[in-house]
Design an enzyme around this catalytic site. Sequence first.
Site, mmCIF file in Angstrom:
data_model
loop_
_atom_site.group_PDB
_atom_site.id
_atom_site.type_symbol
_atom_site.label_atom_id
_atom_site.label_comp_id
_atom_site.label_asym_id
_atom_site.label_seq_id
_atom_site.Cartn_x
_atom_site.Cartn_y
_atom_site.Cartn_z
ATOM 1 N N CYS A 120 0.975 -1.239 -0.146
ATOM 2 C CA CYS A 120 0.045 0.086 -0.001
ATOM 3 C C CYS A 120 0.856 1.248 -0.122
ATOM 4 C CB CYS A 120 -0.925 0.044 1.173
ATOM 5 S SG CYS A 120 -2.106 1.418 1.259
ATOM 6 N N CYS A 217 -6.181 -3.128 7.426
ATOM 7 C CA CYS A 217 -7.145 -2.196 7.272
ATOM 8 C C CYS A 217 -8.516 -2.880 6.612
ATOM 9 C CB CYS A 217 -6.927 -0.842 6.461
ATOM 10 S SG CYS A 217 -6.495 -0.871 4.848
#
Length: 380
Positions: A120, A217
């Site tokens: 990410c 997440c």
Amino acid sequence: MALDRSDGLNSLGFAKAPADTRVVVAMSGGVDSSAVAAQLADEGYDVVGVTLQLYDHGAALAKKGACCAGRDIHDAARVAETMGFPHYVLDYENVFKDAVIDEFADSYLAGATPVPCIRCNERVKFKDLLETAKDLDADCMATGHYIQRKMGREKAELHSAADAARDQSYFLFSTKQEQLDFLRFPLGHLESKAETRALAAKYGLSVADKPDSQDICFVPNGNYAAVIEKLRPGAADPGEIVDIDGNVLAMHRGVIHYTIGQRRGLGIGGLDDPLYVVKLDPDTRRVIVGPKEMLSTRTVPVREINWLGDTPFDSQQEWQMDVKIRSTRPPRGAVIRPVSATEAEVELIVAEEGVSPGQACVFYAPEGGRIFGGGWIHKG
């Protein structure tokens, strides 16, 4: 919150007034990035807050402690309103799925143990978001990561955070030099998370006592297997748990539920000695178990190396460095032998257990905490 400060430079390292320095702050809605944005705004910088909408997986949006979920976007917007700077939300859901989530699922299917937070940072935050910051005519982009950017004799360097317990260098090893030149990490010099919360409280931010984000997440309640099954139907097909001689000991409920070094949850009882997962074979859907000593290895093959040294990686036959093979372990001594500019064989001075494909191997200076990059562990 001084960075690169010397005569004539502001706290972000530019030779101009803060009011003339535009900084985009990557805001997750948590206390760390909120404290960064608030302090920079208070110092008079031209702050622009940007939050990425990364996913919309139903339960994930309501997950307490998730990054960039619906409530976090709201929290980031409140901080911007409190401190009086503009805030934008960008829809990166498709980009995030293509760059991070799909590889996460496929890696587990291949028997690896991926680290999606690294991808990410590498493929979304420090690539697309950084380019967005440049499009907004920003001089730099600041984040709430716990890592230090220091100026060396020739260029910006990446160093471990002052707070070893919060250090995030393992997750940022793939930062490219040109990205590092543009990035700032104002929290890296702080001695504790308590200082960050004190900053947030000082500015009256509602997130001052907000819990830290936990786990991955986009994985509700830590149930990554459910996410993989949803993305890749059939991923949890059952198979055999076998010993190193191929004897069937039990059946399992899908290779994706297991990682190298795992002992609990194997469903094997009545044995004199404990057994651990020593290998995953997704092609045959077999989980291979063995004694603990089989987990130890000194040789770690690494590829996709990102090198932040002062001379080319393959300019030497070997490098004496410390390496970290899991985020939760301290750096240990190693000899790194380049195979090419992006591949290496890493020899650990002392054997380690549970070296798993899909994890990162991060390179550190033996002294001083400088990060020289790293790469991805793969099957030899």
